[in-house]
Design a protein around this motif. Structure first.
Motif, short mmCIF file in Angstrom:
data_model
loop_
_atom_site.label_atom_id
_atom_site.label_comp_id
_atom_site.label_asym_id
_atom_site.label_seq_id
_atom_site.Cartn_x
_atom_site.Cartn_y
_atom_site.Cartn_z
N ASN A 133 0.89 -1.29 0.19
CA ASN A 133 -0.07 -0.12 -0.09
C ASN A 133 0.79 1.32 -0.17
N CYS A 134 0.72 2.04 -0.95
CA CYS A 134 1.58 3.30 -0.91
C CYS A 134 0.61 4.52 -1.37
N MET A 135 0.76 5.43 -0.45
CA MET A 135 0.38 6.99 -0.40
C MET A 135 1.38 7.86 -0.61
N VAL A 136 1.17 8.98 -1.39
CA VAL A 136 2.10 9.82 -1.66
C VAL A 136 1.36 11.32 -1.35
N GLU A 137 2.14 11.87 -0.66
CA GLU A 137 1.69 13.52 -0.23
C GLU A 137 2.76 14.47 -0.70
N ASP A 138 2.10 15.53 -1.41
CA ASP A 138 2.95 16.64 -1.67
C ASP A 138 2.85 17.67 -0.68
N ILE A 139 3.86 18.03 0.22
CA ILE A 139 3.85 18.83 1.32
C ILE A 139 4.12 20.12 0.70
N PHE A 140 3.47 21.18 0.70
CA PHE A 140 3.74 22.54 -0.20
C PHE A 140 3.28 23.91 0.76
N ASP A 141 3.89 24.83 0.34
CA ASP A 141 3.34 26.03 1.04
C ASP A 141 2.38 26.89 0.16
N MET A 142 1.19 26.80 0.75
CA MET A 142 0.48 27.75 0.21
C MET A 142 0.54 29.57 0.33
N GLU A 143 0.96 30.23 -0.51
CA GLU A 143 1.52 31.78 -0.30
C GLU A 143 0.33 32.44 -0.19
N LEU A 144 -0.08 32.80 1.21
CA LEU A 144 -1.08 33.70 1.34
C LEU A 144 -0.96 35.28 1.25
N PRO A 145 -1.66 35.98 0.39
CA PRO A 145 -1.68 37.46 0.66
C PRO A 145 -2.17 38.21 1.82
N THR A 146 -1.45 38.73 2.51
CA THR A 146 -1.94 39.24 3.80
C THR A 146 -2.11 40.72 3.96
N ASP A 147 -1.41 41.48 2.73
CA ASP A 147 -1.47 42.82 2.73
C ASP A 147 -0.94 43.49 1.51
N ALA A 148 -1.28 44.47 1.11
CA ALA A 148 -0.94 45.16 -0.48
C ALA A 148 0.01 46.51 -0.09
N ARG A 149 0.86 46.75 -0.70
CA ARG A 149 1.29 48.08 -0.55
C ARG A 149 1.94 48.52 -2.20
N GLY A 150 2.03 49.71 -2.12
CA GLY A 150 2.73 50.41 -3.43
C GLY A 150 1.88 51.66 -4.16
N SER A 151 0.56 51.53 -3.42
CA SER A 151 -0.45 52.67 -3.91
C SER A 151 -0.99 53.00 -2.71
N SER A 152 -1.05 54.27 -2.71
CA SER A 152 -1.85 54.82 -1.59
C SER A 152 -3.15 54.66 -1.15
N ASP A 153 -3.90 54.54 -2.62
CA ASP A 153 -5.43 54.41 -2.53
C ASP A 153 -5.84 53.09 -2.57
N ILE A 154 -5.01 52.18 -2.57
CA ILE A 154 -5.47 50.86 -2.63
C ILE A 154 -6.50 50.40 -1.65
N GLN A 155 -7.50 49.68 -1.97
CA GLN A 155 -8.69 49.10 -1.09
C GLN A 155 -8.61 47.69 -1.01
N VAL A 156 -8.57 47.21 0.45
CA VAL A 156 -8.26 45.77 0.80
C VAL A 156 -9.51 45.07 1.18
N LEU A 157 -9.93 43.99 0.84
CA LEU A 157 -10.95 43.12 1.51
C LEU A 157 -10.47 42.03 1.98
N LYS A 158 -10.44 41.84 3.40
CA LYS A 158 -10.06 40.56 3.75
C LYS A 158 -11.01 39.43 4.58
N GLU A 159 -10.52 38.20 4.42
CA GLU A 159 -11.36 37.17 4.78
C GLU A 159 -10.40 36.24 5.87
N SER A 160 -11.05 35.33 6.83
CA SER A 160 -10.32 34.38 7.43
C SER A 160 -10.27 33.13 6.53
N LEU A 161 -9.22 32.68 6.64
CA LEU A 161 -9.06 31.25 5.93
C LEU A 161 -9.05 29.93 6.86
#
Length: 525
Positions: A133-161
């Motif tokens: 019996n063989c099971m294979v897992e791919d262990i990886f990093d999900m890159e989560l965007p937590t903030d944004a910068r570079g534009s003073s008027d950028i509007q951001v909506l956040k949610e909980s994962l």
């Protein structure tokens, strides 16, 4: 000005695949020169050791070893019990699309059938059929965007994962070395005929930087005694506790622990009285620990700029969230009956059993595991022509584990091991036995999540302020939110809420009228 996303990694697992592959090991074995001729094969058995495994392109490479024990009646006076012990190496590839190097493989080998035929009195042919019996897992990093910068008027909506994050994974080697002495009720050992080892994890506990694993090793030794060569058995249990280092581990994290037996030995030597009763146990195993924590990171689910148009690229992630582990002990109590015309029972020397899982069924809040239990019983009879005999029977097995929050569409991986066997002779034709079976079930939920990966300002696209109406009255529609309205009209949630005296931006209703002024747009002021 380009928009830069600030990202944090979340470690998750994705099940690439699970396969059950059968393989056969076949060997012609010569009887050792010091052993007597073979008269009758009584009980051939085998245990599989996975020595090494590795993921490659679309396959898993497995190197293993089969440890074979053959109990036979010798072609000499009294048909005494004798044994042959050999090992055979094997290599077995398992094809699995999507597998890549450095992924994590989980291997378990189950011996399905062992058969042995006599070629002549000095040679036998052994055939071991096993499922890998063989099971294979791919262990990886999900890159989560937590903030944004570079534009003073950028509007951001956040949610909980909400996700269960894999915080640590460690594999370590562990060796049990123990010495014990047989009691006065057991005759001294002349020759060891067969040994059997079983090990299981009882519980595990996360601590700061490590995982404590508590388990038990059980062993059975079948031997010829110094007392007129009678066949006897000796059993023992060795509890153990081991710590494996997991730097990311913290107290009260969820955890799992698994073990895989490797090379195990029993040595017999003389005690202080000069009797062969001193038993030395050496058991090697691999211990694997995982730690998890419930993560609820705040991530960007949407963003926009009132003054410009943005191009948003998303990545779709598929992963299998670990929902939990269930563990149960099931007791199988049955009787095994001597077949007609078979020699009657004088004494049971030992009993062996293995569980073969046929079906794993996931239901709401429970998982059912069904299979069969192969039971083998070696006994002596008073019939001089057949003093050693073997009984073989199969019994149905079922374990139902209660597991909260489990749903039918989820995936479950199950493993069953025999923990303990006890028996008693009721009569010359009936043997009662009691087998404790440990069932471990891991449940996973398949999830898909789209995550914002890249944001760029669209070039050459400008919004014309002069073409906008002085006042816009917007009627809230079904499923509208203030965020959707603000994004649509190139303003901000705060600006709309302030002008329309909306105290709670999350509380607007279908049919509400919202006033949007021209000077609010393209700036959000």
């Amino acid at each position: 000005m380009p928009v830069e996303l600030i990202k944090n990694p979340l470690k998750l697992c994705r099940i690439i695949g699970e396969e059950v592959s059968s393989t056969v090991v076949e060997e012609d074995i010569n009887v050792p020169d010091v052993s007597p001729d073979v008269y009758k094969i009584l009980y051939p058995s085998a245990r599989v050791i996975i020595k090494d495994s590795e993921t490659a392109g679309d396959k898993v490479m497995i190197d293993g070893q089969v440890l074979i024990n053959i109990l036979y009646a010798a072609d000499s006076e009294g048909r005494p019990l004798n044994c042959i012990n050999i090992s055979a190496d094997f290599n077995h590839p398992i094809e699995m699309p999507g597998v890549k190097p450095r992924m994590k493989e989980w291997i378990d080998a189950v011996v399905q059938h062992v058969e042995c035929k006599i070629i002549n009195s000095r040679k036998v042919r052994i055939r071991v059929i096993m499922d890998i019996n063989c099971m294979v897992e791919d262990i990886f990093d999900m890159e989560l965007p937590t903030d944004a910068r570079g534009s003073s008027d950028i509007q951001v909506l956040k949610e909980s994962l909400n996700a269960k994050e894999l915080t640590g994974l460690t594999k370590d080697k562990y060796t049990i070395k123990e010495e014990m002495e047989m009691g006065s009720d057991k005759p001294a050992v002349d020759e060891v005929l067969k040994t059997d080892f079983k090990a299981s994890v009882k519980n595990c506990e996360t601590m700061e930087g490590k995982l404590q694993i508590n388990g038990i090793l059980c062993f059975t030794m079948l031997y010829k005694s110094m007392d007129a060569g009678s066949v006897e058995s000796y059993e023992g249990e060795i509890p153990f506790s081991e710590y494996i280092e997991i730097p990311e581990a913290e107290s009260n994290m969820d955890s799992t622990a698994d073990l895989q037996l490797k090379d195990c030995y029993v040595d017999v030597s003389e005690n202080e009285e000069g009797e062969n009763k001193k038993i030395s146990i050496n058991a090697n195993m691999d211990l694997t620990g995982k730690t998890y924590k419930d993560a609820e990171p705040e991530i960007i689910s949407d963003l926009y700029s009132p003054a410009s148009e943005l191009n948003i690229e998303k990545l779709s992630y598929e992963f299998n969230e670990f929902m939990g582990r269930g563990n149960s002990s099931t007791v199988l109590k049955e009787s095994i009956n001597i077949k007609p015309k078979s020699p009657e029972v004088e004494k049971v020397c030992c009993m062996d059993a293995k569980v073969i899982v046929n079906e794993v069924k996931v239901m709401d809040d429970k998982v059912a595991v069904e299979g069969i239990v192969d039971v083998d019983c070696i006994y002596t009879s008073s019939f001089s022509g057949e003093p050693m005999n073997v009984l073989k029977e199969q019994y149905p097995f079922k374990a139902v584990l209660d597991m909260d929050n489990v749903k039918t569409e989820m995936y479950a991986k199950a493993a069953c091991k025999v923990e303990n066997i006890s028996f008693s002779v009721l009569s010359s034709t009936v043997i009662d036995f009691r087998i404790i079976i440990n069932t471990v079930v891991d449940v996973y939920k398949k999830k898909t999540k789209k995550i914002i990966d890249k944001v760029e300002e669209k070039e050459g696209i400008a919004l014309d302020y002069n073409t906008l109406p002085a006042v816009t009255v917007y009627v809230v529609g079904k499923n509208d939110t203030l965020w959707k309205v603000a994004k649509k009209y190139n303003t901000t949630v705060d600006a709309i809420a302030k002008l329309n005296k909306i105290e709670n931006p999350d509380n607007i209703h279908e049919g509400d009228k919202i006033l949007i002024m021209k000077n609010m747009r393209l700036s959000g002021k």
